[in-house]
Design a protein around this motif. Structure first.
Motif, mmCIF file in Angstrom:
data_model
loop_
_atom_site.group_PDB
_atom_site.id
_atom_site.type_symbol
_atom_site.label_atom_id
_atom_site.label_comp_id
_atom_site.label_asym_id
_atom_site.label_seq_id
_atom_site.Cartn_x
_atom_site.Cartn_y
_atom_site.Cartn_z
ATOM 1 N N THR A 180 33.161 17.874 40.498
ATOM 2 C CA THR A 180 32.250 19.016 40.563
ATOM 3 C C THR A 180 32.439 19.892 39.330
ATOM 4 O OG1 THR A 180 33.814 20.507 41.642
ATOM 5 C CG2 THR A 180 32.525 19.052 43.082
ATOM 6 N N THR A 181 31.570 20.878 39.199
ATOM 7 C CA THR A 181 31.689 21.777 38.047
ATOM 8 C C THR A 181 33.013 22.527 38.091
ATOM 9 O OG1 THR A 181 29.309 22.028 37.886
ATOM 10 C CG2 THR A 181 30.641 23.746 36.883
ATOM 11 N N LEU A 182 33.347 23.078 39.246
ATOM 12 C CA LEU A 182 34.600 23.829 39.353
ATOM 13 C C LEU A 182 35.800 22.909 39.103
ATOM 14 C CD1 LEU A 182 35.802 26.600 39.925
ATOM 15 C CD2 LEU A 182 35.836 26.025 42.351
ATOM 16 N N GLY A 184 35.794 20.077 37.374
ATOM 17 C CA GLY A 184 35.770 19.670 35.972
ATOM 18 C C GLY A 184 36.247 20.757 35.032
ATOM 19 N N MET A 185 36.163 21.992 35.477
ATOM 20 C CA MET A 185 36.595 23.095 34.618
ATOM 21 C C MET A 185 38.092 23.044 34.329
ATOM 22 S SD MET A 185 34.568 26.619 34.978
ATOM 23 C CE MET A 185 33.579 26.629 36.437
#
Ligand SMILES: Nc1ncnc2c1ncn2[C@@H]1O[C@H](COP(=O)(O)OP(=O)(O)O)[C@@H](O)[C@H]1O
Ligand SMILES: [Mg+2]
Lengths: 327, 266
Positions: A180-182, A184-185
């Motif tokens: 997810t974006t979070l 992957g951050m």
């Protein structure tokens, strides 16, 4: 583009195999398996931190906190494994959430050692508390499972299945989360916090989320361990050497794949058990030697062995360069 | 003309060093402004203060009628001021594509969307068209740390532009770029930004670049703005000629055309 996620397939196969094997395993094998799942869960939390560029030398804090929280509930009459493990996990998560406000401001060695400092405080508190058995700890009675009260070997068999199910859910969950974006951050924060801030998101917030997660799974591992051993004590639950073992397992596993942490934990458990049995005076020597060998020959951990066999799931491989850059 | 950025009496002290003093600027929508000045004149400090990296010692910064003094960079970015860096700030061990994928994901996702998959085909398509717009598509799968300087600069700027900011501040976009490549690089950047009607402020040492691309010049000298005028007028200003262009000429001759070096700072 739809494709089978190889990691999830692999985890699912492992789950089914272990589930079936539970009914045939020798007791000592199951015990090693339980411990590996518990420690592997902690290493999974460290893996998430590691991918974010952070190492903690103090996660025995959450492991011990989860273990003691679950164990203390048995003292006041709660014995359901679901409740105990849930409570231990949650307690560690809440602690990580609170400490996270401070820790998210630190990086590198400061982050690592600040964690260690907090874990030593917990250790000190436990050792000084007579009610909790001080250095001896105290026993944890056999748990029940939603009213089912197994006897004899069935206790461990049931606990193994229980642990396996939750470990599977957590591990698949982390794997999906990392996409997810979070999730992957992690990469973004590890690579360049300034850029993250200038893209409009708080690097500290990312770290805080990862930290709470690592606390939750460490608490989960601790609670499982308390039930598996039937005992909690500060030296095997909250001492700084325990934190070191978790880092050891994470290095051993590598951060390439979420499933690797359990393999790493198992290898660690085996090395320690056999080294202790056959060379009681040299077991630390053997443990250290193994770590050295891994760092020198498999810098990306055991997982890289699989990577060499088949290049797959490239989205997950975050090759960590462990060596100092050459000019 | 609508004013988008108003800076009043801005000052920044680093101990005894006064890096900015009496800075007063009004930036209007769609302006292209060149910031010039010798090394250490306070150009980057100005950009750092407006974008929230540095907290001003005193003064006032208003963006679109809102006081943005003391806000962190992420908040200012979300309000609509973005920036690039003298030293490109990219995710060095990732590919160009993944850098922009992350930039789009962070820009587009908020709240629970943060828990939806980072990769999706529509987003990948946006990344690819962005890569084409900045003419770095051929480097799509190259690791950022291996890129030529000019491409890395473009990537840095492309990442800053993902959010379609109202104002984009570029810190020395052409530093470290050979003279032959500078104009191509600026053409690419300015063409890409023109499509979004972005207001641009960029720091530049090369007066030919300044003349070609900007309508207005802010000249910094020892932390102050010594000239704020249309470009033709500014380049003839005696103060600018003495304290900026003169030193520029001297500096470029001795430093062999490489842009300002900030000692590793932003
Ligand atoms: N973080 C800092 N700490 C101390 N002094 C600084 C810092 N940043 C900039 N300065 C000083 O402020 C002055 C302006 O610097 P800067 O804005 O980077 O100049 P430039 O116009 O070359 O971008 C210089 O004298 C520089 O040494
Ligand atoms: Mg500068």
């Amino acid at each position: 583009m739809r494709y089978m996620d190889k990691t999830i397939v692999g985890l699912s196969i492992a789950f089914v195999v272990l589930f079936c094997a539970d009914f045939f395993m020798a007791e000592w094998v199951r015990f090693i398996g339980l411990q590996s799942l518990a420690r592997g869960a902690v290493a999974l939390g460290l893996l998430v931190l590691w991918r974010t560029g952070l190492v903690s030398f103090g996660h025995a804090l959450y492991f011990g906190f989860g273990a003691y929280a679950a164990a203390m509930l048995t003292l006041i009459g709660y014995h359901d494994a679901f409740f105990l493990v849930f409570a231990g996990t949650l307690a560690a998560g809440v602690l990580a959430y609170l400490l996270g406000f401070l820790l998210r401001r630190y990086r590198a060695i400061f982050f690592a050692l600040l964690n260690m400092a907090f874990s030593m405080i917990l250790y000190g508190v436990i050792v000084k508390t007579e009610e909790l058995g001080s250095t001896d700890g105290f026993s944890v009675l056999t748990p029940t499972f939603l009213g089912y009260a197994p006897k004899g070997e069935a206790v461990q068999t049931t606990l193994f299945i229980f642990t396996l199910v939750f470990t599977y859910i957590i591990t698949v969950g982390v794997h999906l989360y990392m996409k997810t974006t979070l999730g992957g951050m992690s990469m973004a924060v590890r690579e360049n916090e300034i850029r993250v801030e200038y893209l409009g998101y708080s690097a500290e917030k990312v770290i805080h989320v990862k930290y709470v997660f690592s606390g939750l799974v460490a608490g989960f591992g601790g609670a499982i361990m308390a039930l598996a051993i039937g005992q909690v004590d500060p030296d095997s639950m909250a001492n700084w050497t325990v934190s070191g073992e978790f880092v050891f397992i994470t290095i051993l596993s590598g951060i390439g794949n979420v499933g690797a942490t359990y393999i790493g934990a198992l290898v660690f458990e085996l090395i320690r058990t056999y080294a202790f049995e056959y060379a009681p005076l040299f077991w630390q020597f053997i443990l250290g030697g193994s770590l050295l060998a891994i760092i020198m020959f498999l810098p990306d951990g055991i997982w890289s062995l699989f990577g060499r066999l088949r290049r797959s799931d490239s989205s997950e491989s975050s090759s960590s360069s462990n060596k100092a850059p050459s000019p | 003309m609508t004013a988008v950025l108003e800076v009043r009496d801005l000052q920044k002290n680093f101990g005894a060093v006064i890096a900015a003093k009496d800075i007063n600027v009004t930036v209007n929508e769609h302006e292209i402004i060149g910031i010039i000045g010798a090394n250490g004149a306070g150009k980057t400090t100005f950009v750092n203060m407006v974008t929230g990296y540095l907290k001003p010692t005193s003064g006032q910064i208003e963006f679109a009628g809102r006081n943005i003094m003391g806000l962190p960079p992420r908040t200012i970015t979300n309000l609509g001021i973005s920036r690039s860096f003298q030293v490109p700030q990219v995710f060095a061990s990732e590919t160009v594509f993944d850098n922009l994928m992350m930039a789009y994901a962070i820009t587009e996702a908020s709240g629970l969307e943060l828990l939806s998959p980072l990769y999706n085909d529509e987003r990948a398509a946006r990344v690819d068209s962005h890569l084409a717009r900045y003419q770095i598509a051929e480097y799509r799968n190259a690791t950022s740390s291996t890129l030529p300087q000019g491409v890395r600069k473009l990537l840095d700027i492309a990442m800053a532009a993902v959010s379609k900011p109202t104002i984009l501040m570029l810190d020395e976009p052409t530093s470290g770029i050979s003279v032959e490549e500078k104009f191509d690089l600026m053409d690419t950047i300015m063409e890409a930004l023109r499509q979004d009607q972005t207001t641009v402020l960029f720091i530049e040492h090369d007066m030919e670049i300044v003349e070609r691309y900007v309508s207005r010049v802010l000249a910094f000298y020892q932390g102050r703005i010594i000239c704020d005028a249309p470009v033709a007028e500014a380049l003839l200003d005696p103060g600018v000629r003495e304290f900026v262009i003169g030193e520029e000429y001297h500096r470029t001759r001795t430093a062999n055309g490489n842009g300002g070096d900030n000692g590793g700072q932003l």
